[in-house]
Design a protein around this motif. Structure first.
Motif, PDB file in Angstrom:
ATOM      1  N   VAL A 108       0.818  -1.215   0.000  1.00 19.52           N
ATOM      2  CA  VAL A 108       0.000   0.000   0.000  1.00 19.52           C
ATOM      3  C   VAL A 108       0.848   1.259   0.000  1.00 19.52           C
ATOM      4  N   THR A 109       1.962   1.263   0.748  1.00 22.29           N
ATOM      5  CA  THR A 109       2.782   2.480   0.871  1.00 22.29           C
ATOM      6  C   THR A 109       4.212   2.280   0.386  1.00 22.29           C
ATOM      7  N   ASN A 110       4.499   1.144  -0.273  1.00 21.97           N
ATOM      8  CA  ASN A 110       5.864   0.835  -0.728  1.00 21.97           C
ATOM      9  C   ASN A 110       6.869   0.809   0.420  1.00 21.97           C
ATOM     10  N   GLY A 111       6.385   0.501   1.620  1.00 23.51           N
ATOM     11  CA  GLY A 111       7.259   0.397   2.775  1.00 23.51           C
ATOM     12  C   GLY A 111       7.590   1.719   3.439  1.00 23.51           C
ATOM     13  N   ARG A 112       7.128   2.818   2.858  1.00 26.38           N
ATOM     14  CA  ARG A 112       7.419   4.141   3.430  1.00 26.38           C
ATOM     15  C   ARG A 112       6.367   4.494   4.485  1.00 26.38           C
ATOM     16  N   PRO A 113       6.751   5.210   5.551  1.00 24.53           N
ATOM     17  CA  PRO A 113       5.763   5.646   6.532  1.00 24.53           C
ATOM     18  C   PRO A 113       4.842   6.709   5.929  1.00 24.53           C
ATOM     19  N   VAL A 114       3.548   6.577   6.155  1.00 25.01           N
ATOM     20  CA  VAL A 114       2.572   7.529   5.621  1.00 25.01           C
ATOM     21  C   VAL A 114       1.600   7.946   6.718  1.00 25.01           C
ATOM     22  N   SER A 115       1.096   9.147   6.623  1.00 22.25           N
ATOM     23  CA  SER A 115       0.089   9.640   7.570  1.00 22.25           C
ATOM     24  C   SER A 115      -1.146  10.150   6.844  1.00 22.25           C
ATOM     25  N   ASP A 116      -1.213   9.946   5.534  1.00 26.77           N
ATOM     26  CA  ASP A 116      -2.370  10.359   4.747  1.00 26.77           C
ATOM     27  C   ASP A 116      -3.606   9.594   5.215  1.00 26.77           C
ATOM     28  N   PRO A 117      -4.695  10.285   5.582  1.00 22.49           N
ATOM     29  CA  PRO A 117      -5.899   9.619   6.124  1.00 22.49           C
ATOM     30  C   PRO A 117      -6.455   8.526   5.211  1.00 22.49           C
ATOM     31  N   ARG A 118      -6.427   8.743   3.903  1.00 19.60           N
ATOM     32  CA  ARG A 118      -6.982   7.752   2.990  1.00 19.60           C
ATOM     33  C   ARG A 118      -6.177   6.453   3.041  1.00 19.60           C
ATOM     34  N   GLN A 119      -4.850   6.559   3.007  1.00 23.26           N
ATOM     35  CA  GLN A 119      -4.016   5.362   3.065  1.00 23.26           C
ATOM     36  C   GLN A 119      -4.074   4.696   4.428  1.00 23.26           C
ATOM     37  N   LEU A 120      -4.148   5.500   5.480  1.00 21.97           N
ATOM     38  CA  LEU A 120      -4.278   4.931   6.823  1.00 21.97           C
ATOM     39  C   LEU A 120      -5.588   4.167   6.964  1.00 21.97           C
ATOM     40  N   ARG A 121      -6.657   4.697   6.365  1.00 25.20           N
ATOM     41  CA  ARG A 121      -7.954   4.023   6.438  1.00 25.20           C
ATOM     42  C   ARG A 121      -7.881   2.654   5.779  1.00 25.20           C
ATOM     43  N   ILE A 122      -7.171   2.569   4.639  1.00 20.11           N
ATOM     44  CA  ILE A 122      -7.011   1.285   3.947  1.00 20.11           C
ATOM     45  C   ILE A 122      -6.256   0.299   4.829  1.00 20.11           C
ATOM     46  N   LEU A 123      -5.176   0.766   5.457  1.00 22.21           N
ATOM     47  CA  LEU A 123      -4.371  -0.112   6.305  1.00 22.21           C
ATOM     48  C   LEU A 123      -5.163  -0.590   7.523  1.00 22.21           C
ATOM     49  N   GLU A 124      -5.885   0.325   8.160  1.00 19.66           N
ATOM     50  CA  GLU A 124      -6.658  -0.048   9.343  1.00 19.66           C
ATOM     51  C   GLU A 124      -7.810  -0.980   8.989  1.00 19.66           C
ATOM     52  N   LEU A 125      -8.451  -0.726   7.839  1.00 18.92           N
ATOM     53  CA  LEU A 125      -9.528  -1.609   7.391  1.00 18.92           C
ATOM     54  C   LEU A 125      -8.996  -3.010   7.161  1.00 18.92           C
ATOM     55  N   ARG A 126      -7.866  -3.102   6.471  1.00 19.37           N
ATOM     56  CA  ARG A 126      -7.282  -4.399   6.160  1.00 19.37           C
ATOM     57  C   ARG A 126      -6.839  -5.113   7.438  1.00 19.37           C
ATOM     58  N   TYR A 127      -6.237  -4.354   8.361  1.00 20.56           N
ATOM     59  CA  TYR A 127      -5.778  -4.975   9.602  1.00 20.56           C
ATOM     60  C   TYR A 127      -6.963  -5.481  10.428  1.00 20.56           C
ATOM     61  N   GLY A 128      -8.036  -4.691  10.437  1.00 23.51           N
ATOM     62  CA  GLY A 128      -9.224  -5.105  11.181  1.00 23.51           C
ATOM     63  C   GLY A 128      -9.816  -6.404  10.647  1.00 23.51           C
ATOM     64  N   ILE A 129      -9.838  -6.552   9.327  1.00 27.72           N
ATOM     65  CA  ILE A 129     -10.362  -7.778   8.727  1.00 27.72           C
ATOM     66  C   ILE A 129      -9.455  -8.959   9.044  1.00 27.72           C
ATOM     67  N   ILE A 130      -8.132  -8.730   8.984  1.00 22.75           N
ATOM     68  CA  ILE A 130      -7.176  -9.794   9.313  1.00 22.75           C
ATOM     69  C   ILE A 130      -7.410 -10.287  10.739  1.00 22.75           C
ATOM     70  N   ARG A 131      -7.592  -9.367  11.671  1.00 17.75           N
ATOM     71  CA  ARG A 131      -7.831  -9.749  13.067  1.00 17.75           C
ATOM     72  C   ARG A 131      -9.114 -10.553  13.205  1.00 17.75           C
ATOM     73  N   ALA A 132     -10.140 -10.136  12.460  1.00 15.93           N
ATOM     74  CA  ALA A 132     -11.420 -10.846  12.537  1.00 15.93           C
ATOM     75  C   ALA A 132     -11.313 -12.262  11.981  1.00 15.93           C
ATOM     76  N   GLN A 133     -10.440 -12.450  11.002  1.00 19.55           N
ATOM     77  CA  GLN A 133     -10.269 -13.764  10.386  1.00 19.55           C
ATOM     78  C   GLN A 133      -9.365 -14.680  11.210  1.00 19.55           C
ATOM     79  N   ALA A 134      -8.552 -14.100  12.075  1.00 21.45           N
ATOM     80  CA  ALA A 134      -7.606 -14.882  12.876  1.00 21.45           C
ATOM     81  C   ALA A 134      -8.288 -15.484  14.101  1.00 21.45           C
ATOM     82  N   LEU A 135      -7.591 -16.374  14.788  1.00 25.62           N
ATOM     83  CA  LEU A 135      -8.070 -16.908  16.057  1.00 25.62           C
ATOM     84  C   LEU A 135      -8.134 -15.790  17.084  1.00 25.62           C
ATOM     85  N   THR A 136      -8.992 -15.913  18.075  1.00 22.22           N
ATOM     86  CA  THR A 136      -9.054 -14.933  19.152  1.00 22.22           C
ATOM     87  C   THR A 136      -7.776 -15.023  19.988  1.00 22.22           C
ATOM     88  N   PRO A 137      -7.475 -14.005  20.803  1.00 20.93           N
ATOM     89  CA  PRO A 137      -6.276 -14.097  21.660  1.00 20.93           C
ATOM     90  C   PRO A 137      -6.262 -15.337  22.546  1.00 20.93           C
TER      91      PRO A 137
END
Length: 292
Positions: free
Chosen positions: A249-278
């Motif tokens: 998504v960011t080519n490995g560079r740190p980003v603070s753009d809200p649109r790109q952050l939203r994509i990362l957080e959305l994707r991370y949230g789905i990954i967590r939901a698909q994984a086993l619980t803690p």
């Protein structure tokens, strides 16, 4: 006398050893090494010692003395200790070790550690390996030794030291909230040997008991996986700002753009939901440990 000459010859060769050069793009590192070198030279000259004489006194070759004093070379920590003793600096030269130690870490690692030290929440997913913040030194060594082209032993030690230093994030008070998603296959592959993997799994179980840490495992049997595009790091700060990284998504560079952050957080949230619980993940890691 022959022994001194032999040692000096050996240490002269160390001046060309990879891993101790100053990164010319690291402005802060260049400034630190130049300042340390200048102080060493001023104190040596004030003592009335020639570079060759000083080199013998500290056990290093003359060419290495000149490179360090000229800001061309990062001094070893023991070099500063010995120089402090020989020049009677009263601890002032030895006190520079903390900054010199940081210079040895690659700039991108220092920047990452600084961000982690300020974050109040970290969301972390590495699809290829156990995340660096969770690695034991033995596991990290095994992983680094597999790199091709191979790292030198000195470079391996540098990277291990950098990873260990980053673990200060677990000792902060107040503690940040840390969330990790681990791939099952990274917990099964015995990189460095089964004994190393056992200690790594034991470490994960211990870290997972911390109240501010959540570990989740993504099973290999999952038919849906939102993390196929690569790793994700999202760091959130007390002022409400955030920074994210992803190789896709960011080519490995740190980003603070809200649109790109939203994509990362959305994707991370789905990954967590698909994984086993803690809780399920802790039990799963314990089961793997019993099988190893």
């Amino acid at each position: 006398m022959q022994q001194v000459d032999d040692d000096a010859g050996r240490l002269k060769g160390e001046a060309d050893e990879p891993g101790w050069e100053v990164d010319p793009d690291d402005d802060w590192g260049v400034a630190v090494v130049a300042t340390v070198g200048r102080q060493l030279k001023l104190r040596r000259e004030a003592k009335g010692m020639r570079a060759a004489e000083f080199g013998v006194a500290v056990g290093y070759g003359e060419d290495l003395v000149y490179k360090i004093e000229g800001g061309k070379r990062i001094p070893r920590l023991e070099y500063l200790d010995k120089a402090d003793e020989v020049l009677g600096a009263g601890g002032l030269l030895a006190a520079m070790k903390e900054d010199v130690k940081k210079v040895r870490y690659p700039k991108k690692v220092r920047d990452l550690a600084d961000s982690e030290a300020k974050a109040v929440e970290l969301q972390l997913y590495d699809p290829l390996n156990i995340h660096g913040l969770l690695q034991t030194p033995e596991y990290a060594r095994g992983l680094l030794l597999m790199r091709r082209p191979a790292y030198t032993e000195d470079e391996v030690e540098r990277f291990i030291a950098a990873r260990v230093a980053r673990k200060a994030v677990f000792e902060r008070d107040p503690a940040p909230e840390l969330s990790f998603v681990l791939e099952e296959w990274t917990l099964r592959r015995p990189l460095g040997g089964k004994a190393v993997l056992c200690r790594q799994l034991e470490h994960l179980l211990a870290v997972g008991q911390l109240r501010n840490v959540e570990l989740q495992v993504m099973p290999m049997e999952r038919e849906e996986h939102a993390g196929v595009d690569g790793g994700i790091d999202v760091l959130k700060f007390v002022d409400g700002s955030a920074v994210g990284r992803s190789p896709v998504v960011t080519n490995g560079r740190p980003v603070s753009d809200p649109r790109q952050l939203r994509i990362l957080e959305l994707r991370y949230g789905i990954i967590r939901a698909q994984a086993l619980t803690p809780r399920e993940s802790t039990a799963f890691i314990g089961q793997l440990l019993g099988e190893t």
